[in-house]
Design a protein around this motif. Structure first.
Motif, PDB file in Angstrom:
ATOM      1  N   ARG A  76     -50.904  -6.983  49.708  1.00 31.03           N
ATOM      2  CA  ARG A  76     -52.013  -6.899  48.761  1.00 31.03           C
ATOM      3  C   ARG A  76     -51.676  -7.675  47.482  1.00 31.03           C
ATOM      4  NH1 ARG A  76     -55.216  -2.175  49.273  1.00 31.03           N
ATOM      5  NH2 ARG A  76     -56.318  -2.938  47.416  1.00 31.03           N
ATOM      6  N   ASP A  77     -52.601  -8.513  47.042  1.00 34.85           N
ATOM      7  CA  ASP A  77     -52.400  -9.302  45.829  1.00 34.85           C
ATOM      8  C   ASP A  77     -52.304  -8.407  44.602  1.00 34.85           C
ATOM      9  OD1 ASP A  77     -52.485 -11.657  47.265  1.00 34.85           O
ATOM     10  OD2 ASP A  77     -54.648 -11.952  46.960  1.00 34.85           O
ATOM     11  N   GLY A  78     -51.285  -8.675  43.795  1.00 41.46           N
ATOM     12  CA  GLY A  78     -51.123  -7.963  42.541  1.00 41.46           C
ATOM     13  C   GLY A  78     -50.371  -6.649  42.638  1.00 41.46           C
ATOM     14  N   PHE A  79     -50.053  -6.208  43.841  1.00 47.01           N
ATOM     15  CA  PHE A  79     -49.350  -4.926  43.990  1.00 47.01           C
ATOM     16  C   PHE A  79     -47.847  -5.159  43.937  1.00 47.01           C
ATOM     17  CE2 PHE A  79     -47.358  -1.397  46.120  1.00 47.01           C
ATOM     18  CZ  PHE A  79     -48.076  -0.300  45.668  1.00 47.01           C
ATOM     19  N   SER A  80     -47.151  -4.287  43.208  1.00 49.67           N
ATOM     20  CA  SER A  80     -45.698  -4.353  43.109  1.00 49.67           C
ATOM     21  C   SER A  80     -45.129  -2.950  43.224  1.00 49.67           C
ATOM     22  CB  SER A  80     -45.275  -4.982  41.771  1.00 49.67           C
ATOM     23  OG  SER A  80     -43.874  -4.877  41.582  1.00 49.67           O
ATOM     24  N   PHE A  81     -44.145  -2.771  44.092  1.00 48.04           N
ATOM     25  CA  PHE A  81     -43.547  -1.451  44.279  1.00 48.04           C
ATOM     26  C   PHE A  81     -42.764  -1.006  43.042  1.00 48.04           C
ATOM     27  CE2 PHE A  81     -44.176  -2.504  48.783  1.00 48.04           C
ATOM     28  CZ  PHE A  81     -44.755  -1.328  49.219  1.00 48.04           C
ATOM     29  N   THR A  82     -42.421  -1.952  42.159  1.00 47.75           N
ATOM     30  CA  THR A  82     -41.698  -1.589  40.953  1.00 47.75           C
ATOM     31  C   THR A  82     -42.639  -1.146  39.831  1.00 47.75           C
ATOM     32  OG1 THR A  82     -41.709  -3.878  40.152  1.00 47.75           O
ATOM     33  CG2 THR A  82     -39.836  -3.182  41.497  1.00 47.75           C
ATOM     34  N   ARG A  83     -43.944  -1.408  39.989  1.00 46.33           N
ATOM     35  CA  ARG A  83     -44.898  -1.077  38.933  1.00 46.33           C
ATOM     36  C   ARG A  83     -46.036  -0.173  39.402  1.00 46.33           C
ATOM     37  NH1 ARG A  83     -47.754  -5.448  37.040  1.00 46.33           N
ATOM     38  NH2 ARG A  83     -47.881  -4.550  34.941  1.00 46.33           N
ATOM     39  N   ASN A  84     -46.315  -0.184  40.695  1.00 48.31           N
ATOM     40  CA  ASN A  84     -47.479   0.550  41.216  1.00 48.31           C
ATOM     41  C   ASN A  84     -47.060   1.608  42.228  1.00 48.31           C
ATOM     42  OD1 ASN A  84     -48.563  -2.680  41.123  1.00 48.31           O
ATOM     43  ND2 ASN A  84     -49.673  -1.174  39.899  1.00 48.31           N
ATOM     44  N   ALA A  85     -47.839   2.691  42.255  1.00 48.21           N
ATOM     45  CA  ALA A  85     -47.625   3.760  43.239  1.00 48.21           C
ATOM     46  C   ALA A  85     -48.411   3.437  44.509  1.00 48.21           C
ATOM     47  CB  ALA A  85     -48.071   5.100  42.673  1.00 48.21           C
ATOM     48  N   VAL A 212     -36.222  14.858  46.201  1.00 50.46           N
ATOM     49  CA  VAL A 212     -37.652  14.767  45.901  1.00 50.46           C
ATOM     50  C   VAL A 212     -37.905  15.040  44.429  1.00 50.46           C
ATOM     51  CG1 VAL A 212     -39.912  15.788  46.330  1.00 50.46           C
ATOM     52  CG2 VAL A 212     -38.370  15.338  48.244  1.00 50.46           C
ATOM     53  N   LEU A 213     -37.338  16.114  43.910  1.00 48.62           N
ATOM     54  CA  LEU A 213     -37.554  16.484  42.514  1.00 48.62           C
ATOM     55  C   LEU A 213     -36.912  15.481  41.560  1.00 48.62           C
ATOM     56  CD1 LEU A 213     -37.053  20.363  42.737  1.00 48.62           C
ATOM     57  CD2 LEU A 213     -39.201  19.077  42.614  1.00 48.62           C
ATOM     58  N   ALA A 214     -35.760  14.914  41.947  1.00 45.97           N
ATOM     59  CA  ALA A 214     -35.120  13.897  41.119  1.00 45.97           C
ATOM     60  C   ALA A 214     -35.998  12.658  41.019  1.00 45.97           C
ATOM     61  CB  ALA A 214     -33.751  13.532  41.697  1.00 45.97           C
ATOM     62  N   GLY A 215     -36.635  12.278  42.136  1.00 44.36           N
ATOM     63  CA  GLY A 215     -37.550  11.141  42.120  1.00 44.36           C
ATOM     64  C   GLY A 215     -38.735  11.380  41.207  1.00 44.36           C
ATOM     65  N   PHE A 216     -39.267  12.593  41.248  1.00 46.68           N
ATOM     66  CA  PHE A 216     -40.395  12.941  40.385  1.00 46.68           C
ATOM     67  C   PHE A 216     -39.968  12.917  38.915  1.00 46.68           C
ATOM     68  CE2 PHE A 216     -42.517  13.640  44.118  1.00 46.68           C
ATOM     69  CZ  PHE A 216     -43.761  14.230  43.975  1.00 46.68           C
ATOM     70  N   ALA A 217     -38.773  13.430  38.630  1.00 46.38           N
ATOM     71  CA  ALA A 217     -38.297  13.482  37.243  1.00 46.38           C
ATOM     72  C   ALA A 217     -38.075  12.085  36.684  1.00 46.38           C
ATOM     73  CB  ALA A 217     -37.007  14.293  37.170  1.00 46.38           C
ATOM     74  N   SER A 219     -39.699   9.424  37.587  1.00 50.73           N
ATOM     75  CA  SER A 219     -40.895   8.588  37.707  1.00 50.73           C
ATOM     76  C   SER A 219     -41.410   8.100  36.357  1.00 50.73           C
ATOM     77  CB  SER A 219     -42.010   9.353  38.436  1.00 50.73           C
ATOM     78  OG  SER A 219     -42.391  10.508  37.704  1.00 50.73           O
ATOM     79  N   ALA A 220     -41.074   8.826  35.277  1.00 52.56           N
ATOM     80  CA  ALA A 220     -41.494   8.388  33.946  1.00 52.56           C
ATOM     81  C   ALA A 220     -40.811   7.083  33.562  1.00 52.56           C
ATOM     82  CB  ALA A 220     -41.178   9.475  32.920  1.00 52.56           C
ATOM     83  N   ALA A 221     -39.616   6.858  34.109  1.00 52.25           N
ATOM     84  CA  ALA A 221     -38.876   5.637  33.806  1.00 52.25           C
ATOM     85  C   ALA A 221     -39.227   4.511  34.764  1.00 52.25           C
ATOM     86  CB  ALA A 221     -37.373   5.908  33.845  1.00 52.25           C
ATOM     87  N   THR A 222     -39.410   4.842  36.035  1.00 55.44           N
ATOM     88  CA  THR A 222     -39.744   3.816  37.031  1.00 55.44           C
ATOM     89  C   THR A 222     -40.519   4.428  38.192  1.00 55.44           C
ATOM     90  OG1 THR A 222     -38.809   2.279  38.668  1.00 55.44           O
ATOM     91  CG2 THR A 222     -37.429   4.139  38.023  1.00 55.44           C
ATOM     92  N   VAL A 223     -41.567   3.737  38.614  1.00 56.20           N
ATOM     93  CA  VAL A 223     -42.367   4.216  39.737  1.00 56.20           C
ATOM     94  C   VAL A 223     -41.553   4.189  41.030  1.00 56.20           C
ATOM     95  CG1 VAL A 223     -44.449   3.798  41.101  1.00 56.20           C
ATOM     96  CG2 VAL A 223     -44.486   3.464  38.633  1.00 56.20           C
ATOM     97  N   THR A 224     -40.586   3.289  41.107  1.00 61.47           N
ATOM     98  CA  THR A 224     -39.769   3.166  42.309  1.00 61.47           C
ATOM     99  C   THR A 224     -39.050   4.470  42.632  1.00 61.47           C
ATOM    100  OG1 THR A 224     -39.408   0.826  41.776  1.00 61.47           O
ATOM    101  CG2 THR A 224     -37.970   1.809  43.435  1.00 61.47           C
ATOM    102  N   ALA A 225     -38.607   5.197  41.603  1.00 53.58           N
ATOM    103  CA  ALA A 225     -37.917   6.474  41.819  1.00 53.58           C
ATOM    104  C   ALA A 225     -38.856   7.484  42.462  1.00 53.58           C
ATOM    105  CB  ALA A 225     -37.382   7.011  40.494  1.00 53.58           C
ATOM    106  N   PHE A 226     -40.093   7.511  41.992  1.00 51.23           N
ATOM    107  CA  PHE A 226     -41.089   8.425  42.579  1.00 51.23           C
ATOM    108  C   PHE A 226     -41.325   8.091  44.050  1.00 51.23           C
ATOM    109  CE2 PHE A 226     -45.497   9.053  43.864  1.00 51.23           C
ATOM    110  CZ  PHE A 226     -45.642  10.418  43.679  1.00 51.23           C
ATOM    111  N   THR A 227     -41.501   6.793  44.335  1.00 53.94           N
ATOM    112  CA  THR A 227     -41.741   6.365  45.715  1.00 53.94           C
ATOM    113  C   THR A 227     -40.553   6.714  46.608  1.00 53.94           C
ATOM    114  OG1 THR A 227     -43.114   4.542  44.915  1.00 53.94           O
ATOM    115  CG2 THR A 227     -42.330   4.407  47.179  1.00 53.94           C
ATOM    116  N   ALA A 228     -39.344   6.506  46.082  1.00 54.99           N
ATOM    117  CA  ALA A 228     -38.142   6.796  46.870  1.00 54.99           C
ATOM    118  C   ALA A 228     -38.022   8.291  47.140  1.00 54.99           C
ATOM    119  CB  ALA A 228     -36.906   6.287  46.139  1.00 54.99           C
ATOM    120  N   GLY A 229     -38.279   9.109  46.131  1.00 55.25           N
ATOM    121  CA  GLY A 229     -38.200  10.561  46.317  1.00 55.25           C
ATOM    122  C   GLY A 229     -39.216  11.059  47.336  1.00 55.25           C
ATOM    123  N   ALA A 230     -40.446  10.529  47.246  1.00 55.66           N
ATOM    124  CA  ALA A 230     -41.478  10.914  48.210  1.00 55.66           C
ATOM    125  C   ALA A 230     -41.100  10.470  49.616  1.00 55.66           C
ATOM    126  CB  ALA A 230     -42.818  10.314  47.809  1.00 55.66           C
ATOM    127  N   ALA A 231     -40.507   9.274  49.721  1.00 56.18           N
ATOM    128  CA  ALA A 231     -40.105   8.755  51.031  1.00 56.18           C
ATOM    129  C   ALA A 231     -39.012   9.621  51.652  1.00 56.18           C
ATOM    130  CB  ALA A 231     -39.629   7.305  50.903  1.00 56.18           C
TER     131      ALA A 231
END
Length: 250
Positions: A76-85, A212-217, A219-231
């Motif tokens: 998808r154009d414009g999507f980045s895993f480092t910036r977008n969920a 999972v909870l570490a990824g959520f915590a 997520s304020a610094a980087t969306v990648t952490a949230f994605t990794a925790g969910a994964a």
């Protein structure tokens, strides 16, 4: 001549009196043995065919959701895993693909929850594991109905800082509830695996919610952490469900 009637009189009541309790005593264990016989020594019923089919949904649901999301994120154009969920993939012209992905995951994870209910009958956590797993699956349906807000440049032309809408707020609340329910699933499954003697699986089920909870915590610094925790959560649920699906089967 008088001894014969006397012995008959004493014998007959004794025989009749003892016959009734023996009959009742023999019937009670037979009635109670039915459900007990269907359980393993640990009190867990081996998965039947219906349970195995339902559990397959729980095995496939998480990894399939991640694969579809990964392919979309890379194309998808414009999507980045480092910036977008991944949730933001439901926005834009091709957003229907991610919406279907959410709904399909909800169906598969819901089927897995039903399978857990059958497979964990009589086990520790046999009631709350499927309930919590069902809540997690329902959160994906909520994510499909209430999409995330645009932001961080996606879709193309979206502002960097999104304005929180009602749909976006419900989306985030549903996700938070869903992943907290998933953490509950893991902690409850740790009891199940401990009862079965699967120490490695019990340990993994205790560590997964930490990731999972570490990824959520973070997520304020980087969306990648949230994605990794969910994964991590989705993949461990798949692995744990696969383990339960094989339990008691030859």
């Amino acid at each position: 001549m008088t001894t014969t009637p006397a012995s008959a009189m004493t014998t007959t009541p004794v025989t009749a009196a003892t016959a009734t309790p023996v009959t009742a005593a023999t019937r009670t264990p037979v009635a109670a043995a039915g459900p007990v016989a269907s359980l393993s020594p640990l009190g867990v019923r081996p998965p039947d065919r219906a349970a195995r089919r339902l559990l397959l949904g729980g095995v496939v649901g998480g990894p399939l959701f991640l694969v579809v999301g990964l392919v979309q994120g890379l194309t998808r154009d414009g999507f980045s895993f480092t910036r977008n969920a991944i949730s933001q993939l439901a926005l834009g012209e091709a957003g229907w693909i991610q919406t279907v992905n959410f709904l399909l995951a909800a169906v598969l994870l819901g089927a897995g929850a039903l399978g857990l209910r059958r497979a964990l009958y009589g086990a520790p956590g046999g009631t709350w594991v499927p309930v919590s797993a069902g809540v997690f699956g329902a959160s994906f349906a909520a994510a499909a109905v209430f999409p995330a807000d645009a932001g961080a440049g996606f879709p193309a032309g979206a502002p960097e800082t999104p304005a929180l809408s009602t749909s976006g707020a419900v989306h985030m609340l549903g996700g938070m509830i869903g992943y907290l329910a998933l953490c509950a699933v893991f902690l409850l499954l740790a009891r199940v695996f401990t009862a079965r003697g699967d120490r490695a699986w019990a340990l993994g089920s205790r560590l997964a919610p930490v990731a999972v909870l570490a990824g959520f915590a973070a997520s304020a610094a980087t969306v990648t952490a949230f994605t990794a925790g969910a994964a991590v959560g989705l993949c461990w649920l798949s692995a744990a469900t696969a383990r339960l699906r094989a339990t008691g089967l030859g």
